[in-house]
Structures are given as structure tokens and as C-alpha cells.
Scaffold this motif. Structure first.
Motif, PDB file in Angstrom:
ATOM      1  N   UNK A 117       0.840  -1.205   0.000  1.00 28.62           N
ATOM      2  CA  UNK A 117       0.000   0.000   0.000  1.00 28.62           C
ATOM      3  C   UNK A 117       0.875   1.255   0.000  1.00 28.62           C
ATOM      4  N   UNK A 118       0.260   2.386  -0.355  1.00 30.67           N
ATOM      5  CA  UNK A 118       0.975   3.667  -0.301  1.00 30.67           C
ATOM      6  C   UNK A 118      -0.048   4.776  -0.061  1.00 30.67           C
ATOM      7  N   UNK A 119       0.466   5.979   0.147  1.00 32.96           N
ATOM      8  CA  UNK A 119      -0.434   7.131   0.301  1.00 32.96           C
ATOM      9  C   UNK A 119      -0.701   7.535   1.736  1.00 32.96           C
ATOM     10  N   UNK A 120      -0.108   6.798   2.691  1.00 36.78           N
ATOM     11  CA  UNK A 120      -0.311   7.139   4.099  1.00 36.78           C
ATOM     12  C   UNK A 120       1.029   7.476   4.750  1.00 36.78           C
ATOM     13  N   UNK A 121       0.934   8.182   5.893  1.00 37.26           N
ATOM     14  CA  UNK A 121       2.119   8.397   6.729  1.00 37.26           C
ATOM     15  C   UNK A 121       1.796   7.927   8.140  1.00 37.26           C
ATOM     16  N   UNK A 122       2.723   7.215   8.740  1.00 42.36           N
ATOM     17  CA  UNK A 122       2.539   6.694  10.102  1.00 42.36           C
ATOM     18  C   UNK A 122       3.554   7.375  11.028  1.00 42.36           C
ATOM     19  N   UNK A 123       3.041   8.037  12.052  1.00 40.24           N
ATOM     20  CA  UNK A 123       3.903   8.700  13.034  1.00 40.24           C
ATOM     21  C   UNK A 123       3.746   7.938  14.353  1.00 40.24           C
ATOM     22  N   UNK A 124       4.781   7.220  14.745  1.00 43.77           N
ATOM     23  CA  UNK A 124       4.693   6.399  15.960  1.00 43.77           C
ATOM     24  C   UNK A 124       5.367   7.156  17.104  1.00 43.77           C
ATOM     25  N   UNK A 125       4.566   7.534  18.097  1.00 42.17           N
ATOM     26  CA  UNK A 125       5.091   8.190  19.304  1.00 42.17           C
ATOM     27  C   UNK A 125       4.987   7.175  20.419  1.00 42.17           C
ATOM     28  N   UNK A 126       6.127   6.800  20.964  1.00 44.61           N
ATOM     29  CA  UNK A 126       6.101   5.691  21.903  1.00 44.61           C
ATOM     30  C   UNK A 126       6.784   6.020  23.213  1.00 44.61           C
ATOM     31  N   UNK A 127       6.092   5.828  24.335  1.00 40.53           N
ATOM     32  CA  UNK A 127       6.643   6.155  25.637  1.00 40.53           C
ATOM     33  C   UNK A 127       6.901   4.927  26.487  1.00 40.53           C
ATOM     34  N   UNK A 128       7.926   5.037  27.346  1.00 39.19           N
ATOM     35  CA  UNK A 128       8.227   3.990  28.320  1.00 39.19           C
ATOM     36  C   UNK A 128       9.009   4.642  29.449  1.00 39.19           C
ATOM     37  N   UNK A 129       9.066   3.981  30.586  1.00 40.38           N
ATOM     38  CA  UNK A 129       9.884   4.529  31.674  1.00 40.38           C
ATOM     39  C   UNK A 129      11.366   4.388  31.330  1.00 40.38           C
ATOM     40  N   UNK A 162       9.451   8.270   3.972  1.00 36.55           N
ATOM     41  CA  UNK A 162       8.213   8.999   3.658  1.00 36.55           C
ATOM     42  C   UNK A 162       6.984   8.317   4.244  1.00 36.55           C
ATOM     43  N   UNK A 163       7.181   7.138   4.814  1.00 36.58           N
ATOM     44  CA  UNK A 163       6.043   6.381   5.349  1.00 36.58           C
ATOM     45  C   UNK A 163       6.030   6.373   6.880  1.00 36.58           C
ATOM     46  N   UNK A 164       7.213   6.142   7.484  1.00 34.28           N
ATOM     47  CA  UNK A 164       7.268   5.916   8.940  1.00 34.28           C
ATOM     48  C   UNK A 164       8.163   6.946   9.633  1.00 34.28           C
ATOM     49  N   UNK A 165       7.640   7.518  10.711  1.00 32.35           N
ATOM     50  CA  UNK A 165       8.447   8.351  11.607  1.00 32.35           C
ATOM     51  C   UNK A 165       8.283   7.760  13.008  1.00 32.35           C
ATOM     52  N   UNK A 219       5.047  17.478  18.717  1.00 27.51           N
ATOM     53  CA  UNK A 219       5.204  16.655  17.510  1.00 27.51           C
ATOM     54  C   UNK A 219       4.069  16.846  16.504  1.00 27.51           C
ATOM     55  N   UNK A 220       2.883  17.161  16.967  1.00 28.84           N
ATOM     56  CA  UNK A 220       1.796  17.466  16.029  1.00 28.84           C
ATOM     57  C   UNK A 220       2.201  18.671  15.187  1.00 28.84           C
ATOM     58  N   UNK A 221       2.818  19.675  15.840  1.00 26.78           N
ATOM     59  CA  UNK A 221       3.285  20.867  15.106  1.00 26.78           C
ATOM     60  C   UNK A 221       4.446  20.499  14.183  1.00 26.78           C
ATOM     61  N   UNK A 222       5.399  19.724  14.716  1.00 29.89           N
ATOM     62  CA  UNK A 222       6.581  19.355  13.909  1.00 29.89           C
ATOM     63  C   UNK A 222       6.200  18.525  12.683  1.00 29.89           C
TER      64      UNK A 222
END
Ligand SMILES: Cc1cc2nc3c(=O)[nH]c(=O)nc-3n(C[C@H](O)[C@H](O)[C@H](O)COP(=O)(O)OP(=O)(O)OC[C@H]3O[C@@H](n4cnc5c(N)ncnc54)[C@H](O)[C@@H]3O)c2cc1C
Length: 249
Positions: free
Chosen positions: A139-151, A171-174, A204-207
């Protein structure tokens, strides 16, 4: 009574543990057999059990893969854990029960071109499945922004895979992992982002240049994080999909 009858009718299968990898004393990946004809959508969960004790686990493998990959956190008995201490005893070749059908609506929605995927620790599981299946399907046409938290930085587990995907498909994954206890000596060598994942949303929404018209927000894992993501994003007009792994007392 009706519920009880329906419960009794569920036919459980037994599946073998194929592989197990322990990453920290409390975090492991476990692969179990996929029963014949077991189909699921990326982001859904299976229900496995031992001795009649059953719990839900999101599936990190993609639907096209041959086995079910699970990322499990141990809840110690003194913290109320029931099934996970039993899962920790399992060795390759042992069996667990599995309900015949997967469940869940925390699935990839292709309507939105930007997908903001927010997780704490095991909450990353559905996103791993989304990305594996997306790439498999070409597939193409999407962007995935993964924000992941842990201690702690050693709790990311899928960081190697996500960093590789980011490098191979910029261009797909950040991928942005963040530790909430940057000053803890156990995070001594950590050079990345710091702070709870929900406190970094605005930045990150702004960035990333995201807006509610083309972005779907997903929040998975810690219930407090999910509440905070909703408090921040809903008033801005974003739609937020959520999957809570447990209830806060
Ligand atoms: C849809 C869904 C998907 C899930 N997917 C996963 C997954 O991919 N990986 C995973 O590890 N767990 C997942 N869970 C949680 C899982 O179902 C179990 O609740 C968890 O593994 C603990 O099981 P237990 O029997 O040892 O303790 P439980 O009897 O389930 O819970 C004991 C106590 O611990 C709390 N608790 C449960 N999990 C945690 C946790 N991680 N941290 C702190 N407190 C907790 C509960 O609220 C309860 O108070 C999911 C839950 C749901 C509803």
C-alpha cells in the motif's frame, strides 16, 4: 444465564508456544501457533488462557504471517497478576488455549492519510501489525507517526524494527521513542526524547504538520496516557481511537 450458556459454547483450541524471547525480567515476546482458519485484521486481539484463566492479547504479527506474535508484560502476583505469572512459566512446546475468533475494532482506518500512533510499552503491538501488513500489501499514500513512551529505554523492544522501517521508508514511517525517567541511572546512555509521551503531543503534532482533517489519532496501552491524549486532541477536533489494556484502580 444466556451469557453463561454462550460462554460454555465457546470451543477453545490448544496452540503450542513456538518461540519465546525475554527482553527484560518483565517483558517478553512469545510466538504461538495460529490455529487453522484463524483470520484477523491488523490491530485485533486474541484471547489465550491456561487452566481456564483467559486474557486478551493484541497480536503484533500481521495477518499474513504464519504464527501469532504477542508482546506480554508480567504483572507480578503481588500486583494482582493472574495469567501472566503462568505465561512466564511457559517453555517452547508448552500449550495455551485460544478462543476461536479474534476480536477488536482498534484497526487501521485508511480513510486518513496521516496516522498518529501513540503507545506506552506493550501498546505498540497493534501498530507493528498495521505496518507489517501495510508494507506486505504494497500500500501507499499514508504516513505513520509512531510516538512511543516507556519509563526505561530497554522497554521499547520493537525499536529496532521501527527504526529500520523509518530508515527504509522515510516517507512512510516516523518513529519517536521517549523515556519518562531520563535522569534515572538505568537510562544513563539514552540520547533520545524525554518526557511522558502525552506531554510531547503538541510539539510533535506541530513538527509533523498534522491537522484534524486528515489525521486519525490512535492511543493504546496505559489508561492514564489514553485519557490525557483524548483531553489534548479531542478539543482540537481530532478523532481518537483507543485501546485500553487495563483499567486504572
Ligand atoms: C484488548 C486488550 C488487549 C491487550 N493486549 C495486551 C498486550 O498486547 N500485552 C499485554 O501485556 N497485555 C495486554 N492486555 C492486558 C492483558 O489482557 C492482561 O490483563 C495482562 O496481561 C495481565 O494479566 P494478569 O492475568 O496477569 O492480570 P489481570 O488479572 O489481568 O490484572 C491484574 C491487575 O493488573 C492490572 N494490569 C493489567 N495489565 C497491566 C499492565 N500491563 N500494567 C499494569 N497493570 C496492569 C489490572 O488492571 C488488574 O488490576 C490487553 C488487554 C486488553 C483488554
Amino acid at each position: 444465564m444466556t451469557t453463561l450458556r454462550r460462554f460454555r459454547q465457546v470451543k477453545l483450541s490448544k496452540v503450542k508456544v513456538l518461540k519465546r524471547e525475554d527482553y527484560t525480567p518483565d517483558l517478553m515476546l512469545m510466538w504461538v501457533e495460529k490455529p487453522e482458519g484463524y483470520t484477523f485484521k491488523a490491530g485485533q486481539y486474541c484471547t489465550i488462557g491456561i487452566d481456564g484463566i483467559e486474557r486478551a492479547y493484541s497480536i503484533s504479527s500481521a495477518p499474513y504471517e504464519d504464527s501469532l506474535e504477542l508482546f506480554v508484560e508480567l504483572v507480578h502476583p503481588e500486583e494482582g497478576g493472574v495469567l501472566t505469572p503462568k505465561l512466564w512459566e511457559l517453555e517452547v512446546g508448552d500449550s495455551v488455549t485460544i478462543r476461536p475468533r479474534p476480536k477488536g475494532i482498534f484497526t487501521f482506518d485508511p480513510k486518513y492519510s496521516s496516522q498518529l500512533l501513540v503507545a506506552t510499552v506493550t501498546g505498540v503491538v497493534p501498530y507493528v501489525s498495521f505496518l507489517r501488513q501495510y508494507l506486505h500489501d504494497g500500500m501507499s499514500g499514508h504516513r505513520f507517526f509512531v510516538l512511543m513512551g516507556a519509563s526505561y529505554h530497554d522497554e521499547f523492544i520493537y525499536d529496532g524494527e521501527l527504526r529500520r522501517l523509518e530508515a527504509e521508508h522515510p516517507d512512510l514511517v516516523t518513529f519517536v521513542p521517549t523515556v519518562s525517567r531520563p535522569n534515572d541511572p538505568l537510562n544513563g546512555e539514552w540520547k533520545g526524547e524525554a518526557g511522558r509521551v502525552n506531554t510531547l503531543l503538541d510539539k510533535y503534532v506541530a513538527e509533523f504538520g498534522l491537522g484534524p482533517e486528515n489525521t486519525l489519532v490512535y492511543a493504546c496501552g496505559h489508561p492514564g496516557m489514553i485519557e490525557s491524549v483524548k483531553e489534548i486532541m479531542l478539543p482540537e477536533g481530532y478523532e481518537v481511537k483507543e485501546e485500553r489494556f487495563w483499567k486504572e484502580d
